[in-house]
Design a protein around this motif. Structure first.
Motif, PDB file in Angstrom:
ATOM      1  N   SER A 163       0.897  -1.288   0.244  1.00 44.76           N
ATOM      2  CA  SER A 163       0.283   0.070  -0.326  1.00 44.76           C
ATOM      3  C   SER A 163       0.192   1.363   0.305  1.00 44.76           C
ATOM      4  N   GLU A 164       0.323   2.460   0.283  1.00 46.86           N
ATOM      5  CA  GLU A 164       0.868   3.234  -0.306  1.00 46.86           C
ATOM      6  C   GLU A 164       1.990   3.879   1.090  1.00 46.86           C
ATOM      7  N   ALA A 165       1.082   3.306   1.685  1.00 45.05           N
ATOM      8  CA  ALA A 165       0.829   3.867   3.467  1.00 45.05           C
ATOM      9  C   ALA A 165       2.915   2.825   3.335  1.00 45.05           C
ATOM     10  N   GLU A 166       2.973   2.168   3.527  1.00 43.71           N
ATOM     11  CA  GLU A 166       3.332   1.087   3.722  1.00 43.71           C
ATOM     12  C   GLU A 166       4.982   1.477   2.659  1.00 43.71           C
ATOM     13  N   ILE A 167       4.233   1.773   1.361  1.00 40.07           N
ATOM     14  CA  ILE A 167       6.176   2.390   0.622  1.00 40.07           C
ATOM     15  C   ILE A 167       6.449   2.963   1.175  1.00 40.07           C
ATOM     16  N   GLN A 168       5.881   4.184   1.647  1.00 40.03           N
ATOM     17  CA  GLN A 168       6.631   5.446   2.095  1.00 40.03           C
ATOM     18  C   GLN A 168       7.174   5.356   3.591  1.00 40.03           C
ATOM     19  N   LYS A 169       6.819   4.218   4.163  1.00 36.53           N
ATOM     20  CA  LYS A 169       6.991   3.544   5.502  1.00 36.53           C
ATOM     21  C   LYS A 169       8.926   2.740   5.357  1.00 36.53           C
ATOM     22  N   ARG A 170       8.844   2.020   3.943  1.00 31.51           N
ATOM     23  CA  ARG A 170       9.787   1.116   3.876  1.00 31.51           C
ATOM     24  C   ARG A 170      10.869   2.577   2.803  1.00 31.51           C
ATOM     25  N   LEU A 171      10.650   3.026   2.416  1.00 32.74           N
ATOM     26  CA  LEU A 171      11.554   4.125   1.836  1.00 32.74           C
ATOM     27  C   LEU A 171      11.522   4.793   2.640  1.00 32.74           C
ATOM     28  N   LYS A 172      11.555   5.327   3.633  1.00 38.74           N
ATOM     29  CA  LYS A 172      12.004   6.180   4.608  1.00 38.74           C
ATOM     30  C   LYS A 172      12.804   5.024   5.499  1.00 38.74           C
ATOM     31  N   THR A 173      12.581   3.854   5.972  1.00 33.55           N
ATOM     32  CA  THR A 173      13.396   3.417   7.171  1.00 33.55           C
ATOM     33  C   THR A 173      14.270   2.199   7.041  1.00 33.55           C
ATOM     34  N   TYR A 174      14.386   1.556   5.643  1.00 34.10           N
ATOM     35  CA  TYR A 174      14.984   0.904   5.074  1.00 34.10           C
ATOM     36  C   TYR A 174      15.710   1.312   4.494  1.00 34.10           C
ATOM     37  N   PHE A 175      17.309  -0.009   4.366  1.00 34.48           N
ATOM     38  CA  PHE A 175      18.785   0.040   3.606  1.00 34.48           C
ATOM     39  C   PHE A 175      18.417   0.234   2.232  1.00 34.48           C
ATOM     40  N   LYS A 176      18.567   1.225   1.742  1.00 32.57           N
ATOM     41  CA  LYS A 176      17.836   1.106  -0.525  1.00 32.57           C
ATOM     42  C   LYS A 176      19.593   1.244  -0.520  1.00 32.57           C
ATOM     43  N   PHE A 177      19.916   0.359  -1.625  1.00 35.98           N
ATOM     44  CA  PHE A 177      21.079   0.367  -2.487  1.00 35.98           C
ATOM     45  C   PHE A 177      21.383  -0.006  -4.139  1.00 35.98           C
ATOM     46  N   PHE A 178      22.022   0.390  -4.907  1.00 34.08           N
ATOM     47  CA  PHE A 178      21.900  -0.404  -6.574  1.00 34.08           C
ATOM     48  C   PHE A 178      23.191  -0.009  -6.628  1.00 34.08           C
ATOM     49  N   ILE A 179      23.545  -0.663  -7.988  1.00 31.05           N
ATOM     50  CA  ILE A 179      25.178  -0.839  -8.627  1.00 31.05           C
ATOM     51  C   ILE A 179      24.579  -0.374 -10.081  1.00 31.05           C
ATOM     52  N   VAL A 180      26.348   0.779 -10.317  1.00 30.56           N
ATOM     53  CA  VAL A 180      25.608   0.802 -11.600  1.00 30.56           C
ATOM     54  C   VAL A 180      27.501   0.570 -12.310  1.00 30.56           C
ATOM     55  N   ARG A 181      27.367   1.003 -13.282  1.00 26.84           N
ATOM     56  CA  ARG A 181      28.239   0.918 -14.002  1.00 26.84           C
ATOM     57  C   ARG A 181      28.475   1.552 -15.012  1.00 26.84           C
ATOM     58  N   ASP A 182      29.876   1.470 -16.325  1.00 30.64           N
ATOM     59  CA  ASP A 182      29.593   3.410 -16.730  1.00 30.64           C
ATOM     60  C   ASP A 182      28.070   2.280 -18.139  1.00 30.64           C
ATOM     61  N   PRO A 183      27.732   3.732 -18.049  1.00 29.36           N
ATOM     62  CA  PRO A 183      26.790   3.585 -18.786  1.00 29.36           C
ATOM     63  C   PRO A 183      26.835   2.645 -20.922  1.00 29.36           C
ATOM     64  N   PHE A 184      27.435   3.221 -20.751  1.00 30.94           N
ATOM     65  CA  PHE A 184      27.361   3.025 -23.134  1.00 30.94           C
ATOM     66  C   PHE A 184      28.257   1.606 -22.463  1.00 30.94           C
ATOM     67  N   GLU A 185      29.059   1.118 -21.253  1.00 33.42           N
ATOM     68  CA  GLU A 185      29.557  -0.262 -21.351  1.00 33.42           C
ATOM     69  C   GLU A 185      27.761  -1.113 -21.059  1.00 33.42           C
ATOM     70  N   ARG A 186      27.492  -0.856 -19.851  1.00 31.23           N
ATOM     71  CA  ARG A 186      26.202  -1.096 -20.225  1.00 31.23           C
ATOM     72  C   ARG A 186      25.008  -1.495 -21.248  1.00 31.23           C
ATOM     73  N   LEU A 187      25.057  -0.605 -22.170  1.00 32.02           N
ATOM     74  CA  LEU A 187      24.247  -0.275 -23.004  1.00 32.02           C
ATOM     75  C   LEU A 187      24.629  -2.364 -24.114  1.00 32.02           C
ATOM     76  N   ILE A 188      25.814  -1.559 -24.477  1.00 30.12           N
ATOM     77  CA  ILE A 188      26.913  -3.368 -24.944  1.00 30.12           C
ATOM     78  C   ILE A 188      26.608  -4.323 -24.673  1.00 30.12           C
ATOM     79  N   SER A 189      26.684  -4.584 -23.342  1.00 30.52           N
ATOM     80  CA  SER A 189      26.390  -6.132 -22.774  1.00 30.52           C
ATOM     81  C   SER A 189      24.356  -6.324 -23.153  1.00 30.52           C
ATOM     82  N   ALA A 190      23.927  -5.127 -22.436  1.00 30.55           N
ATOM     83  CA  ALA A 190      22.360  -5.330 -22.960  1.00 30.55           C
ATOM     84  C   ALA A 190      22.726  -5.326 -24.135  1.00 30.55           C
ATOM     85  N   PHE A 191      22.520  -4.722 -25.230  1.00 32.01           N
ATOM     86  CA  PHE A 191      22.602  -4.509 -26.843  1.00 32.01           C
ATOM     87  C   PHE A 191      23.587  -6.817 -26.864  1.00 32.01           C
TER      88      PHE A 191
END
Length: 381
Positions: free
Chosen positions: A196-224
Motif C-alpha cells: 500500500s502507499e503507506a507501507e511503501i512510504q514507510k519502507r522508503l523512509k526507514t529501510y536500507f536502500k541500494f543499487f549498482i551502476v556501471r559505465d552507461p555505454f558499457e552497460r548498453l553494449i552488454s544489454a545489446f
C-alpha cells in the motif's frame, strides 16, 4: 666614645649583594632556558601542523572537510573502525589503513548525486516520478529491512540471489535454481509496488536502500549482446519482435538484410522520440533505460550506491552496512570481469556517426554525471 670600623659591615653587605646578583643571574638563566624550550616546542608543533596541512593539499581541501563533517554525523558508526583520529582525513591518500578511508568513497558518491540533482540545467535528465515502473524495480526484504533497486546488466542476478536467501526461500545461494532467480512467482522476492502507499512510504523512509551502476555505454553494449546476440533462444521476443521494430524505424540502409546491428540500437536509444517505441516494447526496455528511469536517485534517498567497476570492495561493504555480512556472502567475482574495457567500447562504436553517438550521450548524460562516470570524449570528438 670609641667608634667601630665600618669595614666588617661593608664586607657583609658586599657579600649579600654578590649572593643576590648570583641568584638573579641564575634566575635569568633558568628563565632563558625555559624560553628556549618553549620556542623549540612551539616550532615542533608548528612544523607538525604544516606537514599535516600541506603534505596532500587535495586531501585536506575545505570542500572535502566540509563534505566529511556534514555527511558523517556519527563517525563512530563507520565500519572497520572504533573511532576517527583527531585530524580529519577525507581521502585514502594519507591513510595506511584503507578501511578508514573507504566509507568516504560512498559518502562522496551520495554527495555527488545530491549536487547533480540540484543542478537545474540537468533536471530533465536527473529527475523522474516514483511511478509504478520504478516501484516494480525495487525488491523488498522485510526480514532485514532492505530495498534493492534492480539495474539490469550490472550483476543484478547475484544480488537477487542474496535477497532470496535472506528472505528464506532457499538456504544458500548455491541451491537456487537458475530458472527460479527471475521467476517472481517462485523466488520469494516481493516488489515494492505490491504494498500500500503507506507501507511503501514507510519502507522508503526507514529501510536500507541500494543499487549498482556501471559505465552507461558499457552497460548498453552488454544489454545489446545479451538480448540480441547471445540470448534470443531463451527470450526470442527480443529478436523476433523488438529487433524488427527497431530496424524498421532506425536502419539507414534499407537494403541491408542482416539482423539488428549495434548502430541501429544506438540510433533508437538516441532518438528524442524513442518513447513511443518503448511503450510498444513494454517492460523489456529495463535492460537499456537510464538508471534515473529505473531507480529515481533524485527522489529516493539511497543508503549506498555500488559501482560494478569496484564491486570487489563494494559488495562486502554493502553487506556490512546492511547488517547481513554474517548471514550471506556475495558470490565469487571472476577476476577482471568488472573492469571497464575501453577497447571493447571503441570497437562497438567504430563506424557509428558522431551525431548518433552525441545524441546517445545526450540521453544518458544524467547517468554519467550522477554517478561520476567520465564523459567519453574519445567517442564524441
Amino acid at each position: 666614645m670609641k667608634h667601630s670600623h665600618p669595614q666588617g659591615s661593608t664586607q657583609a653587605l658586599a657579600g649579600k649583594i654578590t649572593e643576590w646578583l648570583t641568584f638573579d643571574n641564575m634566575h635569568h638563566q633558568w628563565l632563558l632556558l625555559a624560553a628556549c624550550f618553549w620556542v623549540i616546542f612551539m616550532f615542533m608543533v608548528a612544523s607538525k601542523f604544516i606537514t599535516l596541512t600541506f603534505k596532500d593539499p587535495e586531501a585536506y581541501s575545505a570542500r572535502q572537510e566540509l563534505l566529511f563533517l556534514t555527511a558523517v554525523p556519527d563517525a563512530g558508526k563507520l565500519p572497520g573502525e572504533k573511532h576517527f583520529p583527531e585530524e580529519l582525513k577525507p581521502t585514502g591518500a594519507m591513510l595506511p589503513d584503507s578501511q578508514l578511508a573507504q566509507p568516504l568513497v560512498y559518502l562522496e558518491r551520495l554527495e555527488l548525486i545530491r549536487n547533480v540533482c540540484r543542478d537545474e540545467a540537468l533536471r530533465n535528465l536527473s529527475h523522474t516520478a516514483v511511478s509504478k515502473f520504478v516501484l516494480d524495480r525495487i525488491f523488498v526484504c522485510d526480514k532485514h529491512k532492505i530495498l534493492f533497486c534492480q539495474t539490469p546488466k550490472v550483476g543484478n542476478t547475484q544480488w537477487k540471489k542474496v535477497l532470496i536467501v535472506l528472505n528464506g526461500a532457499f538456504p544458500s545461494i548455491e541451491e537456487i535454481p537458475e530458472n527460479v532467480v527471475h521467476d517472481h512467482e517462485k523466488n520469494g522476492l516481493p516488489r515494492l509496488s505490491s504494498f500500500s502507499e503507506a507501507e511503501i512510504q514507510k519502507r522508503l523512509k526507514t529501510y536500507f536502500k541500494f543499487f549498482i551502476v556501471r559505465d552507461p555505454f558499457e552497460r548498453l553494449i552488454s544489454a545489446f549482446k545479451d538480448k540480441f546476440v547471445h540470448n534470443p533462444r531463451f527470450e526470442p521476443w527480443y529478436r523476433h519482435e523488438i529487433a524488427p521494430g527497431i530496424i524498421r524505424k532506425y536502419r539507414r540502409n534499407r537494403t541491408e538484410t542482416r539482423g539488428i546491428q549495434f548502430e541501429d540500437f544506438v540510433r533508437y536509444l538516441g532518438d528524442p522520440n524513442h518513447r513511443w517505441l518503448d511503450l510498444q516494447f513494454g517492460d523489456h526496455i529495463i535492460h537499456w533505460v537510464t538508471y534515473v528511469e529505473l531507480c529515481a536517485p533524485c527522489e529516493i534517498k539511497y543508503s549506498v550506491i555500488g559501482h560494478h567497476e569496484t564491486l570487489e570492495d563494494d559488495a562486502p561493504y554493502i553487506l556490512k552496512e546492511a547488517g547481513i555480512d554474517h548471514l550471506v556472502s556475495y558470490p565469487t567475482i571472476p577476476p577482471g570481469i568488472t573492469m571497464y574495457n575501453k577497447t571493447k567500447v571503441q570497437h562497438y562504436f567504430l563506424g557509428i556517426s558522431k551525431r548518433d553517438i552525441r545524441r546517445l550521450y545526450a540521453r544518458f548524460e544524467g547517468d554519467f554525471k550522477l554517478f561520476g562516470y567520465q564523459k567519453p570524449d574519445f567517442l564524441l570528438n
